[in-house]
Structures are given as structure tokens and as C-alpha cells.
Motif scaffolding. Structure first.
Motif, PDB file in Angstrom:
ATOM      1  N   VAL A   1      35.286  74.076  54.884  1.00  0.00           N
ATOM      2  CA  VAL A   1      34.488  73.120  55.662  1.00  0.00           C
ATOM      3  C   VAL A   1      33.831  73.832  56.843  1.00  0.00           C
ATOM      4  O   VAL A   1      32.637  73.641  57.114  1.00  0.00           O
ATOM      5  N   LEU A   2      34.584  74.664  57.538  1.00  0.00           N
ATOM      6  CA  LEU A   2      34.030  75.385  58.678  1.00  0.00           C
ATOM      7  C   LEU A   2      32.895  76.314  58.230  1.00  0.00           C
ATOM      8  O   LEU A   2      31.865  76.424  58.901  1.00  0.00           O
ATOM      9  N   ALA A   3      33.048  76.960  57.087  1.00  0.00           N
ATOM     10  CA  ALA A   3      31.997  77.833  56.565  1.00  0.00           C
ATOM     11  C   ALA A   3      30.743  77.036  56.207  1.00  0.00           C
ATOM     12  O   ALA A   3      29.620  77.487  56.457  1.00  0.00           O
TER      13      ALA A   3
ATOM     14  N   ILE B   1      28.814  68.372  52.779  1.00  0.00           N
ATOM     15  CA  ILE B   1      29.977  69.264  52.918  1.00  0.00           C
ATOM     16  C   ILE B   1      30.977  68.960  51.806  1.00  0.00           C
ATOM     17  O   ILE B   1      31.507  69.867  51.165  1.00  0.00           O
ATOM     18  N   ALA B   2      31.221  67.676  51.579  1.00  0.00           N
ATOM     19  CA  ALA B   2      32.176  67.272  50.545  1.00  0.00           C
ATOM     20  C   ALA B   2      31.752  67.799  49.174  1.00  0.00           C
ATOM     21  O   ALA B   2      32.575  68.340  48.431  1.00  0.00           O
ATOM     22  N   ALA B   3      30.482  67.667  48.861  1.00  0.00           N
ATOM     23  CA  ALA B   3      29.989  68.144  47.558  1.00  0.00           C
ATOM     24  C   ALA B   3      30.115  69.661  47.460  1.00  0.00           C
ATOM     25  O   ALA B   3      30.561  70.184  46.431  1.00  0.00           O
TER      26      ALA B   3
ATOM     27  N   ARG C   1      36.282  61.526  52.742  1.00  0.00           N
ATOM     28  CA  ARG C   1      37.407  61.198  53.622  1.00  0.00           C
ATOM     29  C   ARG C   1      38.179  62.461  54.009  1.00  0.00           C
ATOM     30  O   ARG C   1      38.575  62.628  55.164  1.00  0.00           O
ATOM     31  N   ALA C   2      38.404  63.353  53.067  1.00  0.00           N
ATOM     32  CA  ALA C   2      39.106  64.610  53.355  1.00  0.00           C
ATOM     33  C   ALA C   2      38.306  65.452  54.345  1.00  0.00           C
ATOM     34  O   ALA C   2      38.874  66.037  55.270  1.00  0.00           O
ATOM     35  N   VAL C   3      36.991  65.502  54.166  1.00  0.00           N
ATOM     36  CA  VAL C   3      36.141  66.268  55.079  1.00  0.00           C
ATOM     37  C   VAL C   3      36.190  65.669  56.479  1.00  0.00           C
ATOM     38  O   VAL C   3      36.276  66.403  57.473  1.00  0.00           O
ATOM     39  N   GLN C   4      36.150  64.345  56.585  1.00  0.00           N
ATOM     40  CA  GLN C   4      36.249  63.691  57.895  1.00  0.00           C
ATOM     41  C   GLN C   4      37.551  64.087  58.594  1.00  0.00           C
ATOM     42  O   GLN C   4      37.553  64.384  59.788  1.00  0.00           O
TER      43      GLN C   4
END
Length: 107
Positions: free
Chosen positions: A20-22, A35-37, A44-47
Motif C-alpha cells: 500500500v505504501l509503495a 490501491i486495492a486493485a 476495507r483492508a486498504v482503509q
């Protein structure tokens, strides 16, 4: 909403937090959906991951209309004691070099 991304079985070298940070380093104005894709995670996980990263001082965001602009805080270090003193920027730089090589190779 889109389908839930396919699940990864087994272990991987990078954590979801690193992925996610990348993704944010690559595009600070990216949407959670994108980001999720990219990371093959749920929105929800990304949030939750973004919340973790903000809470621990790795990331901040500002609202720009209906979107967020993210900023990776300079000088933050990797959390694990084995990487004590290593900056997050070093890891992100390596990942960016890999992504750039991938883009050049697919052109």
C-alpha cells in the motif's frame, strides 16, 4: 462494487502495508479503490492499512475536494528491530526501480 480480489496462498516477502505504501509513493493522489486493485486487497483492508500507517507516523493526508492527497513522512524508519535505522525511502526506492523496469520491459 467490484469483486473481491483473488486470495494469495502461502507467504510473501512484502507485507500488505509495504504494498500500500509503495502504491501511494507511486501516485500520492491515488484512490483507495485503485490501491486495492493494484495490491489485490479489499477497499476495507486498504482503509485499515492507511489508518495504521497514519497512526504510526508514516503517512499523512490532506483533503483535496472529494479526494485525498497522501504524503509519506520523510525520515521514517522500518519498524522491525532487524532493520533498525533503515529508512522507508530506501525500500520505496527499490520498489520504484522494479516498477520502472517492469514498465520499460512491457513497452
Amino acid at each position: 462494487m467490484g469483486a473481491v480480489p483473488e486470495m494469495q496462498t502461502g507467504w510473501t516477502f512484502l507485507t500488505n502495508h509495504a504494498r500500500v505504501l509503495a502504491a501511494i509513493a507511486d501516485d500520492p493522489g491515488t484512490r483507495i479503490r485503485d490501491i486495492a486493485a493494484r495490491c489485490r486487497l479489499t477497499e476495507r483492508a486498504v482503509q485499515k492499512i492507511i489508518s495504521d500507517l497514519e497512526q504510526d507516523g508514516y503517512l499523512t493526508h490532506t483533503r483535496q475536494g472529494r479526494s485525498n492527497a497522501y504524503r509519506i513522512e520523510e525520515g521514517t524508519i522500518l519498524r522491525h528491530p532487524a532493520e533498525a535505522g533503515l529508512a522507508v525511502e530506501g525500500l520505496l526506492s527499490l520498489l520504484a526501480q522494479h516498477d520502472e523496469g517492469e514498465r520499460r520491459g512491457s513497452s
